[in-house]
Design an enzyme around this catalytic site. Sequence first.
Site, mmCIF file in Angstrom:
data_model
loop_
_atom_site.group_PDB
_atom_site.id
_atom_site.type_symbol
_atom_site.label_atom_id
_atom_site.label_comp_id
_atom_site.label_asym_id
_atom_site.label_seq_id
_atom_site.Cartn_x
_atom_site.Cartn_y
_atom_site.Cartn_z
ATOM 1 C CD GLU A 110 8.810 12.842 13.354
ATOM 2 O OE1 GLU A 110 9.764 12.454 12.670
ATOM 3 O OE2 GLU A 110 7.791 12.136 13.562
ATOM 4 C CD GLU A 164 13.490 2.225 10.237
ATOM 5 O OE1 GLU A 164 13.620 3.341 10.783
ATOM 6 O OE2 GLU A 164 14.316 1.306 10.324
ATOM 7 C CB CYS A 192 12.056 9.787 9.671
ATOM 8 S SG CYS A 192 12.955 8.694 8.599
ATOM 9 C CE LYS A 239 -2.134 2.627 3.176
ATOM 10 N NZ LYS A 239 -2.087 3.869 2.397
#
Length: 1007
Positions: A898, A756, A790, A675
């Site tokens: 974040e 991750e 990231c 996906k």
Amino acid sequence: MAADFEGRLQETGKRLYQLIEGESPTLFQKQYWTGKVLDWCMRDDAFRVQMFRFIDVFPYLTQLETITRHLQEYFGRPELKLPSALQWGIRVGSSTSFTAKMVAKSFADNISSMAGQFILGSTPQEALAPLERLRSLGMGFTADLLGEAVVSESEAEAYFQRYLELFGVLHDVQDRWPALGESPTELDWGHSPKINVSVKASGMYSQMRACAFDHTVAMAKERLRPLFRKAVETGAFVNLDMEHHGLKNLTLSLYRSLLEEAEFHDYPHTGIALQCYRRDSEADLNELLQWARDRKIRFTVRLVKGAYWDSELIWAQQSNWPIPVFAHKHETDANFEKLARIILQHHEITRLACASHNLRALATVIEAAKDLQIPSEQIEFQVLYGMGEPIRNALRKAGLPVRVYAPIGDMLPGMAYLVRRLLENTANESFLRQKFAQGVAVEALLRNPLDLLREQPPPSEAPGTTPESGAKSPFQNEPLWDWTLAEHRERFSQALGRVRKSLPRMVSAFIAGKAVQTDRKIYSVNPNAPDEVVGLVAAADKSHVEQAIQAASAAFPGWRETGYRDRAEFLFAAAERARKMRYDLAALQVFEVGKAWSEADADVCEAIDFLEYYGREMLRLGQPRRMGQVPGELSHLLYEPKGVCVVIAPWNFPLAISMGMTSAAIAAGNTVVYKPASQSPVIGSMIYDLFEEVRLPPGVLNFLPGSGSEIGDVLVSHPEVALIAFTGSRETGLHIIELAAKTSRYARGIKHVIAEMGGKNAIIVDADADLDEAVIHILQSAFGYQGQKCSACSRLIVLEDNYDRLIERLRSAAESIDLGPVEDPKNFMGAVIEPAARDKILSYIAIGKEEGTILVQRDDSPDTSVSRPSSLVPRPSFFVPLTIFTDIRPEHRLAREEIFGPVLAIMKVKDFEEALAVANGTQYALTGAIFSRSPENIARARREFRVGNLYINRGCTGALVHRHPFGGFKMSGVGSKAGGPDYLLQFMVPRNIAENTLRRGFAPSSE
Ligand SMILES: Cc1cc2nc3c(=O)[nH]c(=O)nc-3n(C[C@H](O)[C@H](O)[C@H](O)COP(=O)(O)OP(=O)(O)OC[C@H]3O[C@@H](n4cnc5c(N)ncnc54)[C@H](O)[C@@H]3O)c2cc1C
């Protein structure tokens, strides 16, 4: 004729040699500190490295205590042998002791006087006396202003202003200088301006980007033009120095394009340096000569061998590019002689400035000039200030025109220059070292480089060729495009045009090898021009999930039984296919996810790397491994695939990360339901296309675009799914881990999740960090791809001793970068991915305003009109301002959460201890970096800066497959590192099979 020429050359060389007999350059005189140190550097490479590193950091050390500490850190290691002159004091105890401070003081004085040997003064006024001394000795000069790497437009402007000032200072006094060479005119030797200035192109514009080649040339010209104008006004000579590979083509274009302007076209007093160690230097020279002939331009070539040999080698090897310089010194020497002759043969359009300290090179030029009857004004000899004084004296005694390259500037910017010169003097191959330090005989010094080449032929091919696909060769990273080459820029521009024409793309889902249409569509748009639809993509629903998982389950047994070598071959074939489509794959990223040119290229290269790397990894792991060597037993450890793997991928590395997870699963023998992110489904479909084109069996890879909220949970919780490979936000990652942990009644196993997730990555800037490097890397790490990585840096932790210097340079650098749609290669930063991301980032900027102080906010709204169809009502832009906050404290939200956008929070700390505590003080542990020149602090960071990927003296983004296996821990993720040797193991189950081979007391002996 050739033999005769060689004979005359030898005689001239020997005559020059006699003229230097008995003299020795100050640099090599061992009664002085510098001579002693250089002597030791030449004897002991470990000492040389430490000494040059210390010299490099020295100007940053403003207190005796820090000098002492660094001396002890660099030279205090017991394994390092020290000359007796240095031993005293360095290994004494505390850095605050009186003795230690005395040593530091004497070291500081000695290094300053060493720098003074190469640098005339810190300002043009200060340099006037030494310049006049040179002239009184009968030598001209070319004045060069040393500068720090220019990281901002204000620095470029200041550098430019210093050049204007230099012209002014020299102009004011030139009338009092008698012309050199008993000239009847005001010109030296009857033809040469007294003022001669050398300029580096890199100092003229801070945003040099090879992919924006024309823009870069145009911008650099804006500052260089007034300097050339000043040269014309003052009747001065101006020369463009040549720097490293990344700037070579830009510098040549800049020079040519300036001289094509009417006001400079007929001005004869300009020149450019050409480096003979470059393999393409002959082609460049011929092109320059042709250009000058066609346009009737007269110019000077300063012929040099090249000052960046070691770094060119390293940069090319790191980039996996062909090495642009010759491997053997003799090749460079021979090329110098060849190019000098070509220049002399074209003396009607070009003059030769022979810049070498090598007697053989000088003798060649002297004799070739006689041979070709070159008028004396067409040639001059140039040497560097502080190097090989006996050589320049010999040239003078031989009655030849000599010009000295005269650097002017402060110690701080001067250190890079100084280290280059020291490296040059102490290199094994250096003529000066061989003559003056090693006393090599004149016959050996004057040997014909062509003879030496015959004796030691160089490798036939330039190393660093394109990596080979497949198992035959070891893994090599796919080289990024070298944008200095016009071919890549042109082909990428064409790809952008081609891809744009193909939009919007209609994309289906694929299940069991068949295209599946859906009623609902995902609209994928260009973040930099939201009216532009990149794709209309099938949006799968729950029923498609079921079909896809059934297809993957059905394909699994066959794929598991397919030999691991055959599976790896599919990956190699897909890599080869992707390589052929590189331009188009990268162009699509510019449109669908708003990646700048280089970022897009890097993503495609990484995708290719994953295919090549995991293919080879499967070859390594696929062979069953014999365990133990006991007679009568055959025990093997082997790995088998787990089953159906769901890959849920992010949009920020839309090809690379998707490809990494998918290809690892496929190589290991799993079947996949992939996906893609809803923001990058068109790029995602490329993964399916690549594997389809290499005829991966149907059902092994199923492509299921769709909304995460609709099909994500269904995929993850499906009982037939064996593992989930996910990369994305922490929130989604934790949700997947929870969901996968709930084992259904019908489950065939316990699900494995590889996740991750995010990071709150920090860069620490130590008190002695090299800010030229740090500023560039911080900007790249924090704002490359709009901070949407990231691995991006979102916290900057700066030691207070370096704080003010760094903040000022960072602020002006951040204010200098170009913002706007990334289709235009000049723009470093474009729009963020989507409105939701924009709104979230804006909300954090609002929080930052409460918590800290704005240092930079680039709210200049970029021009988003590029290619927007005018009939459409413009949608709100996805741009957010690049923002930097200071005064952030560890407890602030900006320091903990974040943001995933171009927002950087700066924290000031007292010392390295506090820096590490702050860096480690979040829930994340993904990437981190430090900039430091303290061996002790670097060692400490290695031990205590606990992140998955720690980078030292470089930025914290840009991990490469195999070289930097990537991934974090704590809340940054779970699983082994992508692109590393443990990654594939997560996609497999280990099995052990042990057979008792002993029957009736007999076992095969061959086991
Ligand atoms: C006035 C002046 C201006 C200069 N301007 C520039 C400039 O604009 N740009 C620039 O890059 N340099 C410049 N230089 C430096 C120059 O390139 C040389 O580094 C330096 O002069 C040493 O060369 P040499 O001929 O004097 O000595 P040599 O000892 O004969 O040659 C040393 C040179 O050989 C080459 N070399 C060494 N090892 C190898 C190897 N294994 N394979 C191939 N080649 C090797 C390197 O270029 C090295 O510098 C300038 C030099 C002078 C004198």
